[in-house]
Design a protein around this motif. Sequence first.
Motif, mmCIF file in Angstrom:
data_model
loop_
_atom_site.group_PDB
_atom_site.id
_atom_site.type_symbol
_atom_site.label_atom_id
_atom_site.label_comp_id
_atom_site.label_asym_id
_atom_site.label_seq_id
_atom_site.Cartn_x
_atom_site.Cartn_y
_atom_site.Cartn_z
ATOM 1 N N ALA A 190 -8.792 0.280 1.899
ATOM 2 C CA ALA A 190 -8.753 -0.494 0.654
ATOM 3 C C ALA A 190 -7.855 0.187 -0.375
ATOM 4 N N ALA A 191 -7.405 -0.584 -1.346
ATOM 5 C CA ALA A 191 -6.573 -0.040 -2.420
ATOM 6 C C ALA A 191 -7.317 1.074 -3.142
ATOM 7 N N HIS A 192 -6.618 2.136 -3.451
ATOM 8 C CA HIS A 192 -7.159 3.281 -4.196
ATOM 9 C C HIS A 192 -8.379 3.885 -3.504
ATOM 10 N N SER A 193 -8.331 3.982 -2.175
ATOM 11 C CA SER A 193 -9.435 4.593 -1.437
ATOM 12 C C SER A 193 -8.864 5.382 -0.268
ATOM 13 N N SER A 194 -9.746 5.963 0.535
ATOM 14 C CA SER A 194 -9.277 6.722 1.691
ATOM 15 C C SER A 194 -10.226 6.491 2.866
ATOM 16 N N HIS A 195 -9.744 6.866 4.033
ATOM 17 C CA HIS A 195 -10.518 6.687 5.263
ATOM 18 C C HIS A 195 -10.218 7.866 6.181
ATOM 19 N N ARG A 196 -11.249 8.372 6.857
ATOM 20 C CA ARG A 196 -11.069 9.493 7.784
ATOM 21 C C ARG A 196 -10.985 8.983 9.215
ATOM 22 N N GLY B 55 -11.518 19.708 26.744
ATOM 23 C CA GLY B 55 -10.327 18.974 27.160
ATOM 24 C C GLY B 55 -9.266 18.820 26.101
ATOM 25 N N GLY B 56 -9.387 19.482 24.963
ATOM 26 C CA GLY B 56 -8.342 19.349 23.953
ATOM 27 C C GLY B 56 -8.781 19.783 22.577
ATOM 28 N N PHE B 57 -8.101 19.225 21.578
ATOM 29 C CA PHE B 57 -8.347 19.564 20.181
ATOM 30 C C PHE B 57 -8.431 18.287 19.359
ATOM 31 N N HIS B 58 -9.418 18.251 18.493
ATOM 32 C CA HIS B 58 -9.690 17.089 17.642
ATOM 33 C C HIS B 58 -9.109 17.385 16.257
ATOM 34 N N VAL B 59 -8.115 16.618 15.860
ATOM 35 C CA VAL B 59 -7.509 16.760 14.537
ATOM 36 C C VAL B 59 -8.118 15.685 13.635
ATOM 37 N N VAL B 60 -8.878 16.132 12.643
ATOM 38 C CA VAL B 60 -9.498 15.210 11.684
ATOM 39 C C VAL B 60 -8.509 15.013 10.534
ATOM 40 N N TYR B 61 -8.205 13.773 10.224
ATOM 41 C CA TYR B 61 -7.248 13.466 9.171
ATOM 42 C C TYR B 61 -7.848 12.470 8.187
ATOM 43 N N ARG B 62 -7.165 12.362 7.056
ATOM 44 C CA ARG B 62 -7.551 11.389 6.029
ATOM 45 C C ARG B 62 -6.308 10.587 5.665
ATOM 46 N N VAL B 63 -6.478 9.272 5.620
ATOM 47 C CA VAL B 63 -5.413 8.392 5.127
ATOM 48 C C VAL B 63 -5.854 7.906 3.758
ATOM 49 N N GLU B 64 -5.032 8.176 2.758
ATOM 50 C CA GLU B 64 -5.323 7.759 1.396
ATOM 51 C C GLU B 64 -4.362 6.647 1.009
ATOM 52 N N GLY C 137 -2.000 -0.366 -4.791
ATOM 53 C CA GLY C 137 -2.938 -1.343 -5.322
ATOM 54 C C GLY C 137 -3.245 -2.479 -4.373
ATOM 55 N N VAL C 138 -2.851 -2.358 -3.093
ATOM 56 C CA VAL C 138 -3.056 -3.422 -2.112
ATOM 57 C C VAL C 138 -3.734 -2.836 -0.877
ATOM 58 N N THR C 139 -4.682 -3.564 -0.319
ATOM 59 C CA THR C 139 -5.379 -3.126 0.889
ATOM 60 C C THR C 139 -4.462 -3.221 2.102
ATOM 61 N N ALA C 140 -4.585 -2.226 2.989
ATOM 62 C CA ALA C 140 -3.824 -2.225 4.245
ATOM 63 C C ALA C 140 -4.810 -2.350 5.396
ATOM 64 N N ALA C 141 -4.526 -3.237 6.345
ATOM 65 C CA ALA C 141 -5.388 -3.430 7.519
ATOM 66 C C ALA C 141 -4.634 -2.977 8.762
ATOM 67 N N ALA C 142 -5.385 -2.671 9.811
ATOM 68 C CA ALA C 142 -4.814 -2.245 11.097
ATOM 69 C C ALA C 142 -3.793 -1.130 10.882
ATOM 70 N N VAL C 143 -4.223 -0.092 10.157
ATOM 71 C CA VAL C 143 -3.345 1.027 9.831
ATOM 72 C C VAL C 143 -3.190 1.911 11.071
ATOM 73 N N ARG C 144 -1.951 2.053 11.543
ATOM 74 C CA ARG C 144 -1.673 2.868 12.729
ATOM 75 C C ARG C 144 -1.192 4.253 12.293
ATOM 76 N N VAL C 145 -1.846 5.278 12.847
ATOM 77 C CA VAL C 145 -1.506 6.659 12.534
ATOM 78 C C VAL C 145 -1.007 7.322 13.814
ATOM 79 N N GLU C 146 0.102 8.038 13.693
ATOM 80 C CA GLU C 146 0.655 8.749 14.842
ATOM 81 C C GLU C 146 0.739 10.229 14.503
ATOM 82 N N PRO D 31 0.839 -1.191 0.000
ATOM 83 C CA PRO D 31 0.000 0.000 0.000
ATOM 84 C C PRO D 31 0.884 1.255 0.000
ATOM 85 N N ASP D 32 0.368 2.334 -0.525
ATOM 86 C CA ASP D 32 1.054 3.628 -0.510
ATOM 87 C C ASP D 32 0.163 4.564 0.303
#
Length: 149
Positions: free
Chosen positions: A119-125, A76-85, A89-98, A62-63
């Motif tokens: 999933a491949a060629h997709s994104s998730h928020r 109590g803080g700040f919510h940073v909304v992000y997108r992982v794209e 061409g390969v699906t990535a599972a259990a994607v850890r973001v820091e 995956p890229d």
Amino acid sequence: MGRPQDGDRQGADAEQERQDVAEDPGSTLVERIAAFFSALLIAAMIGLVLYQAITGAGARHPDLVTTVEEVLPQAGGFHVVYRVENRGGVTAAAVRVEGTLSHGDAIADMAEAEIDYVAAHSSHRGGLIFRDDPADYDLRLHVTGYRRP
């Protein structure tokens, strides 16, 4: 006259069948157009599968690219909304973001999250929660790992 002979019945059936065939003008223009487009669609699908098989052969990983979409203050803080794209061409599972908030080399705050899959060629928020305002720091997000599904 008695019952017709079997040979007479077969001859009559054959004659009727010849008349039915003679009356059928063949396929209509609409049928021919539908058959042409059906064949064209099947050829296009086969071509797409072959294209993906040929060009996607090098896509073995995956890229994953992260981007910040917005920062929302909350209790109590700040919510940073992000997108992982996933540009690969390969699906990535259990994607850890820091995410880190830092001044130079000094890290002021850190948050982590995990996305079930991208999933491949997709994104998730997703979102990360920080105690401090990211506007006062250098905010960095990156993917630290994934696994194959």
